[in-house]
Motif scaffolding. Structure first.
Motif, PDB file in Angstrom:
ATOM      1  N   VAL A  58       0.863  -1.184   0.000  1.00 31.88           N
ATOM      2  CA  VAL A  58       0.000   0.000   0.000  1.00 31.88           C
ATOM      3  C   VAL A  58       0.895   1.229   0.000  1.00 31.88           C
ATOM      4  N   ALA A  59       0.728   2.092  -0.985  1.00 27.83           N
ATOM      5  CA  ALA A  59       1.584   3.282  -1.090  1.00 27.83           C
ATOM      6  C   ALA A  59       0.806   4.425  -1.711  1.00 27.83           C
ATOM      7  N   ASN A  60       1.184   5.644  -1.330  1.00 27.77           N
ATOM      8  CA  ASN A  60       0.548   6.831  -1.924  1.00 27.77           C
ATOM      9  C   ASN A  60       1.360   7.378  -3.089  1.00 27.77           C
ATOM     10  N   ALA A  61       2.153   6.520  -3.719  1.00 30.28           N
ATOM     11  CA  ALA A  61       3.036   6.950  -4.796  1.00 30.28           C
ATOM     12  C   ALA A  61       2.285   7.403  -6.040  1.00 30.28           C
ATOM     13  N   GLY A  62       0.945   7.187  -6.087  1.00 34.17           N
ATOM     14  CA  GLY A  62       0.176   7.638  -7.244  1.00 34.17           C
ATOM     15  C   GLY A  62       0.177   9.134  -7.429  1.00 34.17           C
ATOM     16  N   GLY A  63       0.411   9.877  -6.364  1.00 32.65           N
ATOM     17  CA  GLY A  63       0.539  11.324  -6.488  1.00 32.65           C
ATOM     18  C   GLY A  63      -0.645  11.953  -7.183  1.00 32.65           C
ATOM     19  N   LEU A  64      -0.389  12.558  -8.328  1.00 31.86           N
ATOM     20  CA  LEU A  64      -1.423  13.234  -9.107  1.00 31.86           C
ATOM     21  C   LEU A  64      -2.036  12.329 -10.160  1.00 31.86           C
ATOM     22  N   ASN A  65      -1.553  11.086 -10.265  1.00 35.35           N
ATOM     23  CA  ASN A  65      -2.027  10.201 -11.324  1.00 35.35           C
ATOM     24  C   ASN A  65      -2.049   8.750 -10.838  1.00 35.35           C
ATOM     25  N   PRO A  66      -2.850   8.439  -9.825  1.00 35.10           N
ATOM     26  CA  PRO A  66      -2.862   7.055  -9.314  1.00 35.10           C
ATOM     27  C   PRO A  66      -3.334   6.042 -10.347  1.00 35.10           C
ATOM     28  N   ALA A  67      -4.257   6.427 -11.228  1.00 35.48           N
ATOM     29  CA  ALA A  67      -4.704   5.495 -12.266  1.00 35.48           C
ATOM     30  C   ALA A  67      -3.561   5.163 -13.216  1.00 35.48           C
ATOM     31  N   GLY A  68      -2.757   6.173 -13.564  1.00 34.23           N
ATOM     32  CA  GLY A  68      -1.612   5.936 -14.436  1.00 34.23           C
ATOM     33  C   GLY A  68      -0.591   5.024 -13.791  1.00 34.23           C
ATOM     34  N   LEU A  69      -0.352   5.195 -12.496  1.00 30.91           N
ATOM     35  CA  LEU A  69       0.592   4.319 -11.808  1.00 30.91           C
ATOM     36  C   LEU A  69       0.040   2.899 -11.727  1.00 30.91           C
TER      37      LEU A  69
END
Length: 586
Positions: A58-69
């Motif tokens: 579980v990580a919040n690395a999606g930033g501004l584009n979680p779908a892209g990540l």
């Protein structure tokens, strides 16, 4: 963390305030960007191992584009032949938000993460959630907590806050680092129990230390008042009780939770303008006069610049044995809406003084171009207006309901008056502690709760005192929240707490730290931790990205305070290092 011992969920926090600005600039270059690319590189090395061991990520690395990540993770897994299910959480991105905003993101809670894990996700990535949600979300999934299980959720939020900065809770950046081997501290982990209590520990054989002191330091980091407001729950930091349960094992019990506020915090970044800097080296005699000469010589060149700040750091020593230790640093920082007024032409003009200024003229770097700087601000929006959505592994979009918020204000419950709590057991204990680096040798009993409705008695003004640095007695941890800073200060005994509470007032803090004079400073006592938490409004200007101060994130503000000399009762001072015995629990 995957190879060192048992884990159920591996979390990662990738989103600092400055990171959001960087990701916003990335998104301007390409709408496909906006997430933390370092996370993908880490998954290349660890995804197969996590899958093999049944560890959720579980990580919040999606930033501004979680779908892209999430799509990039699926592509990575497919290329490597690793069967994983990936979900993501979105809804935090509120752009377009306001004129000039580069990013605007609401701080979501952990309920979306919980929904993704309940749907069977092996990997969950999010945008802007609170740092603690990376722990409270999985805990709510594991134990099937309800949204109104406030005490349990609050306990998990506190555990998440302790974990969020990694090795800061295992000896990293710790005031009393000389008491332990912290050359390579291991990462912390939380064993969370059904009732929300937890034990903070680390894998056997890893470096650093988990002590009441290291956990206290992290609890005070980047917090404000006793109520730690969150989107899922309000955690009462003044009810937290710590105890040294064993070597490298600290229990967290007694956390009281209240309903969350009806609003969510929104972090907003903007491009604030352009900045540049020149650092002049002043060596030997007449340092003040040399600094004054440079400032006069550049006055005309700076007359059209929006702001120009000079700082003289007296790093020089009298009769120094090396040239470097005979030198001081004069720092010029310029800011302007136009890159032309603070660009290479201005810095070149500074360097062109080289043959016509003070003796020994030189600078630390050649002329450079102007650089953009950012501004971070925060506001709030009604929670019900933010579309918190869990996008499940099969693509189903699951709306996350807003937590119930009571209409009338909730009265402050009294702090429990019982004197001991059992050390909680973990849901999946990793076994007995293994070999580790030096740890406290004295057993530490749980701490009696201290009533909040009365201040402790102050010290006797007639008793003998010694004028020494505050850090001989107290630890500190400081950090940033936008343009504000906080300093948490704690001590290791009831007697020292009585002295600290009576002595370190707002007025005394402003005397010790003159840079805080004229700013709004608020003091929050936390008796259970034997700690004071100070918030200092506006000391960081427009936030870390604006580089307003020499220490733009206030990371060393607490260490500056510890270095200031105060009169401390002689009876409180230890006679040897470590100065706060690690066997003494707040």
């Amino acid at each position: 963390m995957l190879t060192g011992g048992p884990l159920d969920v591996l979390t990662g926090d990738y989103l600092a305030e400055l990171t959001m600005l960087i990701l916003g600039r990335d998104r301007l270059k390409s709408p496909e960007l906006g997430y933390a690319k370092t996370f993908l590189r880490q998954l290349e090395r660890s995804l197969a191992l996590a899958r093999e061991r049944g560890v959720r990520i579980v990580a919040n690395a999606g930033g501004l584009n979680p779908a892209g990540l999430a799509d990039a993770i699926r592509a990575l897994a497919a290329a490597a032949g690793i069967p994983v299910s990936v979900a993501h959480v979105e809804g935090d991105d509120l752009m377009p938000f306001a004129e000039g905003a580069l990013t605007a993101n609401a701080y979501l809670g952990g309920a979306g993460i919980t929904a993704c894990l309940r749907a069977g996700a092996d990997v969950v990535v999010t945008g802007r959630v609170t740092d603690a949600a990376l722990v409270s979300g999985p805990a709510a999934w594991w134990f099937d907590w309800a949204p109104d299980d406030h005490d349990r959720l609050a306990g998990a939020v506190v555990a998440g806050h302790v974990l969020e900065c990694g090795t800061q809770s295992t000896g990293g950046n710790y005031s009393f680092f000389t008491a332990h081997d912290v050359r390579r501290p291991g990462f912390p982990l939380a064993e969370i129990a059904q009732d929300g209590s937890s034990v903070i520990t680390k894998h056997p054989g890893t470096g650093g230390v988990v002590s009441v002191g290291t956990v206290t330091a992290q609890l005070l980091y980047e917090t404000q008042g006793p109520r730690y407001l969150g989107p899922d729950v309000t955690a009462r930091l003044d009810t937290v009780r710590l105890a040294q349960a064993d070597a490298d094992r600290v229990s967290i019990t007694g956390v009281v939770g209240e309903a969350p506020p009806a609003t969510l915090k929104v972090g907003v970044t903007r491009i604030g303008g352009w900045r540049n800097e020149v650092v002049f080296v002043l060596t030997g005699l007449d340092i003040e006069e040399k600094a004054a000469l440079v400032q006069v010589q550049l006055a005309d060149a700076l007359s059209q610049v929006a702001t120009a700040d000079w700082t003289l750091a007296r790093t020089d020593h009298e009769d120094a044995r090396t040239e470097e230790t005979a030198s001081a640093l004069l720092r010029l920082v310029v800011r302007d809406p136009s890159p032309d007024r603070v660009g290479r032409a201005l810095t070149s003009e500074a360097v062109e003084l080289a043959l016509a200024s003070y003796p020994g003229f030189h600078v630390t770097s050649p002329p450079g171009p102007a650089q953009p700087y950012g501004i971070f601000t925060s506001s709030t929006v009604p929670s019900a207006t933010v579309p918190h959505v869990a996008v499940l592994p099969d693509g189903t979009r699951h709306p996350v309901p807003t937590p119930p918020v009571p209409t009338p204000p909730v009265p402050t419950p009294p702090v429990p008056t019982h004197t001991s709590d059992p050390v909680p057991s973990a849901p999946s204990p990793p076994g007995p502690p293994g070999p580790s680096d030096p740890v406290p040798s004295d057993p530490v009993p749980p701490v009696p709760a201290r009533p909040l409705d009365r201040a402790p008695a102050g010290p006797d003004p007639a008793e003998p005192t010694v004028r020494v640095p505050l850090g001989r007695l107290a630890g500190a941890r400081s950090g940033d929240k936008g343009g504000d800073a906080n300093i948490g200060v704690w001590v290791g005994s009831d007697e020292a707490w009585e002295w600290l509470h009576a002595t370190l007032t707002v007025e005394e803090l402003q005397t010790l730290l003159p840079e805080t004079a004229g700013l709004a400073v608020t003091r929050h006592p936390l008796p259970n931790l034997r700690a004071l938490n100070f918030t200092i409004a506006g000391i960081l200007g427009a936030g870390v990205a604006s580089a307003h101060r020499f220490d733009p994130q206030a990371k060393a503000l607490g260490e500056w305070l510890r270095a200031r000399h105060v009169d401390i009762p002689a009876r409180l001072l230890p006679t040897h290092l470590p100065l706060i015995p690690e066997g003494t629990a707040p």
